[in-house]
Scaffold this active site. Structure first.
Site, PDB file in Angstrom:
ATOM      1  CE1 TYR A 126      -4.022  -1.970   5.418  1.00  0.00           C
ATOM      2  CE2 TYR A 126      -3.359   0.237   4.724  1.00  0.00           C
ATOM      3  CZ  TYR A 126      -3.821  -1.030   4.418  1.00  0.00           C
ATOM      4  OH  TYR A 126      -4.066  -1.370   3.097  1.00  0.00           O
ATOM      5  CB  SER A 138      -0.870   0.004   1.259  1.00  0.00           C
ATOM      6  OG  SER A 138      -1.539   1.239   1.408  1.00  0.00           O
TER       7      SER A 138
HETATM    8  N1  LIG Z   1      -8.965  -0.950  -0.654  1.00  0.00           N
HETATM    9  C1  LIG Z   1      -7.919  -0.147  -0.562  1.00  0.00           C
HETATM   10  O1  LIG Z   1      -8.028   1.090  -0.589  1.00  0.00           O
HETATM   11  C2  LIG Z   1      -6.539  -0.731  -0.472  1.00  0.00           C
HETATM   12  C3  LIG Z   1      -5.457   0.125  -0.723  1.00  0.00           C
HETATM   13  C4  LIG Z   1      -4.153  -0.382  -0.630  1.00  0.00           C
HETATM   14  C5  LIG Z   1      -3.959  -1.710  -0.329  1.00  0.00           C
HETATM   15  N2  LIG Z   1      -5.037  -2.519  -0.090  1.00  0.00           N
HETATM   16  C6  LIG Z   1      -4.768  -3.902   0.257  1.00  0.00           C
HETATM   17  O2  LIG Z   1      -5.431  -4.748  -0.640  1.00  0.00           O
HETATM   18  C7  LIG Z   1      -5.671  -5.999  -0.010  1.00  0.00           C
HETATM   19  C8  LIG Z   1      -7.117  -6.415  -0.274  1.00  0.00           C
HETATM   20  O3  LIG Z   1      -7.957  -5.494   0.387  1.00  0.00           O
HETATM   21  P1  LIG Z   1      -9.412  -5.090  -0.129  1.00  0.00           P
HETATM   22  O4  LIG Z   1      -9.456  -3.627  -0.214  1.00  0.00           O
HETATM   23  O5  LIG Z   1      -9.789  -5.898  -1.293  1.00  0.00           O
HETATM   24  O6  LIG Z   1     -10.273  -5.461   1.174  1.00  0.00           O
HETATM   25  P2  LIG Z   1     -11.369  -6.581   1.439  1.00  0.00           P
HETATM   26  O7  LIG Z   1     -12.437  -6.532   0.426  1.00  0.00           O
HETATM   27  O8  LIG Z   1     -11.718  -6.422   2.870  1.00  0.00           O
HETATM   28  O9  LIG Z   1     -10.576  -7.957   1.216  1.00  0.00           O
HETATM   29  C9  LIG Z   1      -9.681  -8.472   2.127  1.00  0.00           C
HETATM   30  C10 LIG Z   1      -9.494  -9.933   1.819  1.00  0.00           C
HETATM   31  O10 LIG Z   1      -8.526 -10.463   2.732  1.00  0.00           O
HETATM   32  C11 LIG Z   1      -9.066 -11.628   3.302  1.00  0.00           C
HETATM   33  N3  LIG Z   1      -8.539 -11.830   4.639  1.00  0.00           N
HETATM   34  C12 LIG Z   1      -8.549 -10.965   5.685  1.00  0.00           C
HETATM   35  N4  LIG Z   1      -8.031 -11.537   6.766  1.00  0.00           N
HETATM   36  C13 LIG Z   1      -7.662 -12.801   6.401  1.00  0.00           C
HETATM   37  C14 LIG Z   1      -7.090 -13.886   7.081  1.00  0.00           C
HETATM   38  N5  LIG Z   1      -6.755 -13.807   8.371  1.00  0.00           N
HETATM   39  N6  LIG Z   1      -6.857 -15.032   6.393  1.00  0.00           N
HETATM   40  C15 LIG Z   1      -7.198 -15.131   5.085  1.00  0.00           C
HETATM   41  N7  LIG Z   1      -7.757 -14.133   4.403  1.00  0.00           N
HETATM   42  C16 LIG Z   1      -7.989 -12.984   5.049  1.00  0.00           C
HETATM   43  C17 LIG Z   1     -10.569 -11.414   3.321  1.00  0.00           C
HETATM   44  O11 LIG Z   1     -11.255 -12.662   3.328  1.00  0.00           O
HETATM   45  P3  LIG Z   1     -11.929 -13.378   4.587  1.00  0.00           P
HETATM   46  O12 LIG Z   1     -12.481 -12.306   5.464  1.00  0.00           O
HETATM   47  O13 LIG Z   1     -12.953 -14.248   3.942  1.00  0.00           O
HETATM   48  O14 LIG Z   1     -10.836 -14.158   5.226  1.00  0.00           O
HETATM   49  C18 LIG Z   1     -10.764 -10.736   1.982  1.00  0.00           C
HETATM   50  O15 LIG Z   1     -10.852 -11.692   0.975  1.00  0.00           O
HETATM   51  C19 LIG Z   1      -5.342  -5.813   1.470  1.00  0.00           C
HETATM   52  O16 LIG Z   1      -4.062  -6.358   1.734  1.00  0.00           O
HETATM   53  C20 LIG Z   1      -5.307  -4.308   1.616  1.00  0.00           C
HETATM   54  O17 LIG Z   1      -4.465  -3.888   2.664  1.00  0.00           O
HETATM   55  C21 LIG Z   1      -6.313  -2.065  -0.157  1.00  0.00           C
END
Ligand SMILES: NC(=O)c1ccc[n+]([C@@H]2O[C@H](COP(=O)([O-])OP(=O)(O)OC[C@H]3O[C@@H](n4cnc5c(N)ncnc54)[C@H](OP(=O)(O)O)[C@@H]3O)[C@@H](O)[C@H]2O)c1
Length: 256
Positions: free
Chosen positions: A155, A142
């Site tokens: 984070y 990120s």
């Molecule tokens: N959205 C943003 O603005 C943004 C920006 C920069 C980086 N990111 C990064 O992108 C990645 C995906 O995030 P997203 O925005 O798509 O959020 P999201 O929709 O909340 O997805 C997060 C995913 O991670 C999984 N997860 C969480 N805890 C877990 C665990 N303990 N074991 C296995 N799976 C787990 C969740 O699945 P389950 O709950 O089913 O386990 C879900 O599939 C993250 O690493 C986040 O930090 C996001």
């Protein structure tokens, strides 16, 4: 043609970026191991991937369980002979309790999932990639990892750690046939960012971000940061003296 028959091990596949990436890769013929905790969502997504021309298997596993992550990767490799690409994407935003209450357990949870969960995924695929001198590790890190952000201590720390970890690994594997791609997105509309009352700068639509992820992986970029406006600001902010950075970043209001 890049994705046709590529075997991809994708963590955090059940929603947001992971879910959208899985579908996009499936449409181009990839074989995907979908890993996350929520089995029902994974099952449904696996069905959608298959309907869209891909092949999918799913693993209801917590990334903090190193043995279970390794077993999932092994199952995928046993069936398809190899894993070409790891996308370490599983992550949580944390609820900000860590700084509000100095709650060490809340910090540990974010670090365990975001950083050590990615380490578990690397451990599950890298030895075999090195054996065949082929493969790619992709970190969904990120822009929050460039410098500390307000109300995001856990984070920011987890993503700074993730970026440094994958960069260090890259140095160690660069002459051994394994590529490492570190992706540093800004704000994207997903369940992780939903529900925040405050305005997030340069917030991207999920569907606009997916081609940027795919492009970074296909071109085996070392780093990819987007959207460009926020990425440029964050890169510049890296060289700000602390007094200037603290003055600007300390007033940012994107998290309650
Ligand atoms: N959205 C943003 O603005 C943004 C920006 C920069 C980086 N990111 C990064 O992108 C990645 C995906 O995030 P997203 O925005 O798509 O959020 P999201 O929709 O909340 O997805 C997060 C995913 O991670 C999984 N997860 C969480 N805890 C877990 C665990 N303990 N074991 C296995 N799976 C787990 C969740 O699945 P389950 O709950 O089913 O386990 C879900 O599939 C993250 O690493 C986040 O930090 C996001």
């Amino acid at each position: 043609m890049f994705w046709k028959d590529k075997v991809v091990f994708l963590t955090g596949a059940s929603s947001g970026i992971g879910e959208a990436l899985a579908l996009a890769m499936a449409k181009q013929g990839a074989i995907i191991g979908l890993l996350a905790r929520r089995e029902e969502l994974l099952k449904e997504l696996a069905g959608k991937c298959e309907q869209n021309g891909g092949t999918a298997r799913f693993f209801a596993v917590d990334v903090t369980d190193a043995n279970a992550v390794a077993a999932a990767a092994e199952t995928l490799r046993n069936e398809f002979g190899k894993i070409d690409i790891l996308i370490a994407n599983a992550g949580i935003g944390g609820n900000n309790a860590e700084t509000r209450n100095f709650n060490a357990a809340a910090v540990a949870e974010v670090i365990n999932i975001n950083l050590l969960g990615a380490v578990n995924a690397v451990a599950a695929v890298l030895p075999q990639m090195l054996e065949v001198e082929s493969g790619q590790l992709v970190a969904v890190s990120s822009l929050a990892g460039f410098r500390g952000l307000p109300k995001s201590a856990a984070y920011s720390a987890s993503k700074a750690g993730m970026t440094a970890f994958f960069e260090s690994v890259r140095l160690d594997v660069q002459d051994k046939g394994v590529a490492v791609t570190i992706i540093q997105p800004g704000f994207i509309k997903t369940p992780l960012t939903s529900g925040r009352a405050n305005k997030m700068p340069f917030l991207m639509e999920l569907e606009d971000s997916i081609p940027l992820f795919l492009n970074a992986i296909e071109r085996r970029k070392k780093f990819a940061a987007f959207p460009w406006q926020l990425a440029t600001f964050v890169r510049l902010a890296r060289i700000f003296p602390a007094w200037l950075y603290d003055g600007i970043a300390g007033r940012a209001k994107f998290r309650e």
